[in-house]
Design a protein around this motif. Structure first.
Motif, PDB file in Angstrom:
ATOM      1  N   LYS A   1       0.750  -1.271  -0.176  1.00 22.23           N
ATOM      2  CA  LYS A   1       0.019   0.276   0.056  1.00 22.23           C
ATOM      3  C   LYS A   1       0.938   1.306  -0.087  1.00 22.23           C
ATOM      4  N   GLY A   2       0.583   2.271  -0.892  1.00 26.08           N
ATOM      5  CA  GLY A   2       1.389   3.556  -1.033  1.00 26.08           C
ATOM      6  C   GLY A   2       2.576   3.394  -1.769  1.00 26.08           C
ATOM      7  N   TRP A   3       2.966   2.330  -2.340  1.00 21.55           N
ATOM      8  CA  TRP A   3       4.168   2.059  -2.995  1.00 21.55           C
ATOM      9  C   TRP A   3       3.721   1.087  -4.346  1.00 21.55           C
ATOM     10  N   LYS A   4       4.263   1.782  -5.427  1.00 19.45           N
ATOM     11  CA  LYS A   4       3.962   1.025  -6.731  1.00 19.45           C
ATOM     12  C   LYS A   4       5.053   0.478  -7.428  1.00 19.45           C
ATOM     13  N   MET A   5       5.221  -0.671  -7.960  1.00 22.01           N
ATOM     14  CA  MET A   5       6.358  -1.268  -8.676  1.00 22.01           C
ATOM     15  C   MET A   5       6.284  -0.703 -10.269  1.00 22.01           C
ATOM     16  N   VAL A   6       7.153  -0.145 -10.633  1.00 18.25           N
ATOM     17  CA  VAL A   6       7.011   0.246 -12.029  1.00 18.25           C
ATOM     18  C   VAL A   6       8.255  -0.296 -12.766  1.00 18.25           C
ATOM     19  N   ASP A   7       7.879  -1.225 -13.641  1.00 21.34           N
ATOM     20  CA  ASP A   7       8.705  -2.000 -14.466  1.00 21.34           C
ATOM     21  C   ASP A   7       9.846  -1.499 -15.321  1.00 21.34           C
ATOM     22  N   ASN A   8       9.458  -0.444 -15.853  1.00 26.82           N
ATOM     23  CA  ASN A   8      10.229   0.347 -16.732  1.00 26.82           C
ATOM     24  C   ASN A   8      10.162   1.934 -16.488  1.00 26.82           C
ATOM     25  N   TRP A   9      10.778   2.304 -15.347  1.00 24.97           N
ATOM     26  CA  TRP A   9      10.525   3.601 -14.645  1.00 24.97           C
ATOM     27  C   TRP A   9      11.420   4.733 -15.753  1.00 24.97           C
ATOM     28  N   LYS A  10      10.657   5.630 -15.939  1.00 23.86           N
ATOM     29  CA  LYS A  10      11.377   7.033 -16.481  1.00 23.86           C
ATOM     30  C   LYS A  10      10.538   8.281 -15.942  1.00 23.86           C
ATOM     31  N   PRO A  11      11.269   9.299 -15.793  1.00 23.60           N
ATOM     32  CA  PRO A  11      10.573  10.654 -15.238  1.00 23.60           C
ATOM     33  C   PRO A  11       9.540  11.000 -16.040  1.00 23.60           C
ATOM     34  N   GLU A  12       8.511  11.518 -15.354  1.00 26.38           N
ATOM     35  CA  GLU A  12       7.500  12.172 -16.293  1.00 26.38           C
ATOM     36  C   GLU A  12       7.514  13.696 -16.383  1.00 26.38           C
TER      37      GLU A  12
ATOM     38  N   PHE B   1      22.426   6.332 -16.244  1.00 35.31           N
ATOM     39  CA  PHE B   1      22.522   5.135 -16.805  1.00 35.31           C
ATOM     40  C   PHE B   1      22.133   4.186 -15.502  1.00 35.31           C
ATOM     41  N   ASN B   2      21.333   3.163 -15.939  1.00 35.48           N
ATOM     42  CA  ASN B   2      20.978   2.183 -14.935  1.00 35.48           C
ATOM     43  C   ASN B   2      19.951   2.875 -13.885  1.00 35.48           C
ATOM     44  N   TYR B   3      19.688   4.029 -13.939  1.00 33.06           N
ATOM     45  CA  TYR B   3      18.466   4.651 -13.020  1.00 33.06           C
ATOM     46  C   TYR B   3      17.230   5.404 -13.979  1.00 33.06           C
ATOM     47  N   VAL B   4      17.191   4.706 -15.098  1.00 37.15           N
ATOM     48  CA  VAL B   4      16.139   4.990 -15.942  1.00 37.15           C
ATOM     49  C   VAL B   4      15.831   3.774 -16.963  1.00 37.15           C
ATOM     50  N   ASN B   5      14.548   3.565 -17.433  1.00 38.85           N
ATOM     51  CA  ASN B   5      14.202   2.299 -18.042  1.00 38.85           C
ATOM     52  C   ASN B   5      14.430   1.169 -17.567  1.00 38.85           C
ATOM     53  N   VAL B   6      14.476   1.090 -15.854  1.00 43.50           N
ATOM     54  CA  VAL B   6      14.797  -0.160 -15.095  1.00 43.50           C
ATOM     55  C   VAL B   6      13.785  -0.354 -14.185  1.00 43.50           C
ATOM     56  N   PRO B   7      13.470  -1.375 -13.448  1.00 39.26           N
ATOM     57  CA  PRO B   7      12.389  -1.550 -12.242  1.00 39.26           C
ATOM     58  C   PRO B   7      12.683  -0.574 -10.981  1.00 39.26           C
ATOM     59  N   MET B   8      11.848   0.195 -10.694  1.00 41.15           N
ATOM     60  CA  MET B   8      11.798   1.070  -9.442  1.00 41.15           C
ATOM     61  C   MET B   8      10.483   0.824  -8.677  1.00 41.15           C
ATOM     62  N   LEU B   9      10.775   0.762  -7.429  1.00 46.43           N
ATOM     63  CA  LEU B   9       9.663   1.008  -6.481  1.00 46.43           C
ATOM     64  C   LEU B   9       9.626   2.450  -6.176  1.00 46.43           C
ATOM     65  N   VAL B  10       8.425   3.055  -6.299  1.00 42.37           N
ATOM     66  CA  VAL B  10       7.999   4.374  -6.216  1.00 42.37           C
ATOM     67  C   VAL B  10       6.832   4.470  -5.376  1.00 42.37           C
ATOM     68  N   GLY B  11       7.461   5.319  -4.197  1.00 47.23           N
ATOM     69  CA  GLY B  11       6.288   5.734  -3.091  1.00 47.23           C
ATOM     70  C   GLY B  11       6.165   7.187  -3.194  1.00 47.23           C
ATOM     71  N   GLU B  12       4.932   7.593  -2.741  1.00 55.08           N
ATOM     72  CA  GLU B  12       4.502   8.841  -2.741  1.00 55.08           C
ATOM     73  C   GLU B  12       3.491   9.410  -1.798  1.00 55.08           C
ATOM     74  N   TYR B  13       2.990   8.246  -0.989  1.00 56.15           N
ATOM     75  CA  TYR B  13       2.076   8.516   0.081  1.00 56.15           C
ATOM     76  C   TYR B  13       2.542   8.511   1.331  1.00 56.15           C
TER      77      TYR B  13
ATOM     78  N   LEU C   1      12.989   4.369  -5.563  1.00 61.26           N
ATOM     79  CA  LEU C   1      13.854   3.250  -4.874  1.00 61.26           C
ATOM     80  C   LEU C   1      14.346   2.352  -6.053  1.00 61.26           C
ATOM     81  N   ARG C   2      15.675   2.312  -6.302  1.00 64.41           N
ATOM     82  CA  ARG C   2      16.726   1.334  -7.363  1.00 64.41           C
ATOM     83  C   ARG C   2      16.918   0.400  -6.700  1.00 64.41           C
ATOM     84  N   TYR C   3      17.502   0.470  -5.684  1.00 62.10           N
ATOM     85  CA  TYR C   3      18.089  -0.767  -4.818  1.00 62.10           C
ATOM     86  C   TYR C   3      18.048  -0.474  -3.212  1.00 62.10           C
TER      87      TYR C   3
END
Length: 400
Positions: free
Chosen positions: A274-285, A292-304, A391-393
């Protein structure tokens, strides 16, 4: 286009090598501290005709210039040897990221025979705490030696204006003192390019503004680095090459909590949080820059705010690696149900860049099983546009 730029850079550096040798008044060897030798790597290159050389550092290591020239020099010294040159330089990263990404980035192709290591610029620029620097640098050295007991290591100290000011005031920069303490304990040779560049400028050989120009050196500055490292290697490589490699005895650690078994772990929740979303191919909106290695990769994103993320680990240190961008928020964290502490993820560079950043949240822990809990707050840095944790790692230091 990139290939053409590299060719032009090499040609420019070749011309600079000639001009520099004419105007040189100081001897680079005065800035080399010889402790150990490179006999093990020399033996591997000369006798077995194969070798792996890795370069671990920040943007000055990552970009073209001195590193390419050193690779070319080593290849020419051992023309019949098949080399794997590993570029493990990542912009903005110092010793703590180096310690925890060592397995992924340095050892990705197997054990390393010769390691060039630099973190003096970013450890200082990123304002790392002395204990963190010591544990990370020692951790890198021990990790390299655990993976390959015959690995040879060279530690370099690159220059920046702060280090020049320290030397002119008769002081050795604090970060270099910390790195040298590790080098001395493990009998590792060092190349003090910070002191050498300062000395050459003060001797009138060249100047900072027009020649060297920046802590990210101009082609001229890249050549200063190249020539000093080459002079060191000329005396260290192919000198009394032994018939067999010798693994020295690993000394006891300076700090039992050094990050010698640093590990990165990608977030991979078994069920939705809850409150966190797994984004398989993250890139900034927002279209801001990334690395490199911090875009178009899996990221766990929290904003709540208030939604808790848990990570269980076994070891004595733990942290998170995030893309600290314009919308980076403030988290709270707790280890083993301790009091919650705050950490602002927004950096001085975050406004225009999703910067890869390592935040050590706990170290010097009792070895064993632990639980890290993280939650976002509803607060934010005045410069930040949001409250996110991208979150990357997770990272932790396993028992040695």
């Amino acid at each position: 286009m990139l290939k053409m730029k590299r060719i032009m850079l090499f040609c420019f550096i070749f011309i600079l090598e000639i001009n520099f040798s004419i105007g040189q008044t100081l001897d680079s060897k005065n800035y080399h501290t010889i402790r150990g030798s490179l006999k093990n790597s020399s033996q591997k290159f000369e006798k077995e005709k194969v070798g792996r050389v890795a370069f671990l550092g920040g943007s000055i290591t990552y970009g073209p210039g001195w590193r390419d020239s050193v690779c070319n020099f080593i290849q020419k010294e051992f023309p019949e040897t098949k080399f794997d040159f590993v570029n493990a330089g990542v912009p903005s990263m110092g010793s703590t990221p180096g310690a925890f990404r060592f397995e992924n980035d340095v050892l990705k192709n197997g054990k390393v025979d010769l390691l060039f290591l630099e973190a003096a610029v970013n450890d200082d620029t990123n304002q790392m705490a002395p204990t963190e620097i010591s544990r990370a640098m020692e951790g890198i050295v021990r990790h390299a030696k655990i993976a390959n007991p015959t690995c040879d290591i060279v530690i370099m100290h690159f220059v920046d204006p702060g280090k020049m000011e320290s030397y002119r005031n008769g002081k050795t920069p604090a970060v270099i003192q910390l790195h040298e303490k590790v080098a001395e304990h493990y009998h590792i040779s060092t190349i003090n390019l910070a002191k050498e560049v300062t000395g050459r400028i003060d001797a009138g050989e060249f100047d900072w503004e027009n020649d060297f120009k920046d802590l990210h050196p101009s082609p001229f500055g890249q050549n200063i680095y190249t020539q000093s490292i080459k002079q060191f290697l000329k005396s260290a490589l192919k000198s009394d090459v032994p018939e067999k490699q010798t693994a020295g005895v690993m000394p006891e650690p300076l700090d039992k909590y050094s990050y010698s078994k640093g590990i990165l772990v990608e977030p991979n929740p078994s069920k939705p949080i809850k409150g966190w979303k797994m984004v398989d191919n993250w890139k900034p909106e927002d279209g801001k820059n990334t690395r490199f290695n911090y875009v178009n990769v899996p990221m766990l994103v929290g904003e709540y705010p208030g939604k808790i993320l848990k990570f269980q680990f076994k070891g004595n240190a733990v942290g998170i690696s995030v893309a600290a961008g314009p919308d980076a928020g403030i988290i709270e964290y707790s280890i083993d149900d301790s009091d919650w502490k705050k950490m602002d993820l927004f950096t001085q560079w975050s406004k225009n860049l999703y910067l890869p950043w390592f935040y050590t949240l706990g170290s010097g822990l009792k070895s064993g099983k632990h639980t890290l809990q993280i939650r976002l707050t509803d607060e934010k840095n005045p410069e930040s546009a949001g409250n996110k944790c991208v979150l990357r790692y997770f990272y932790f230091n396993a028992p040695e």
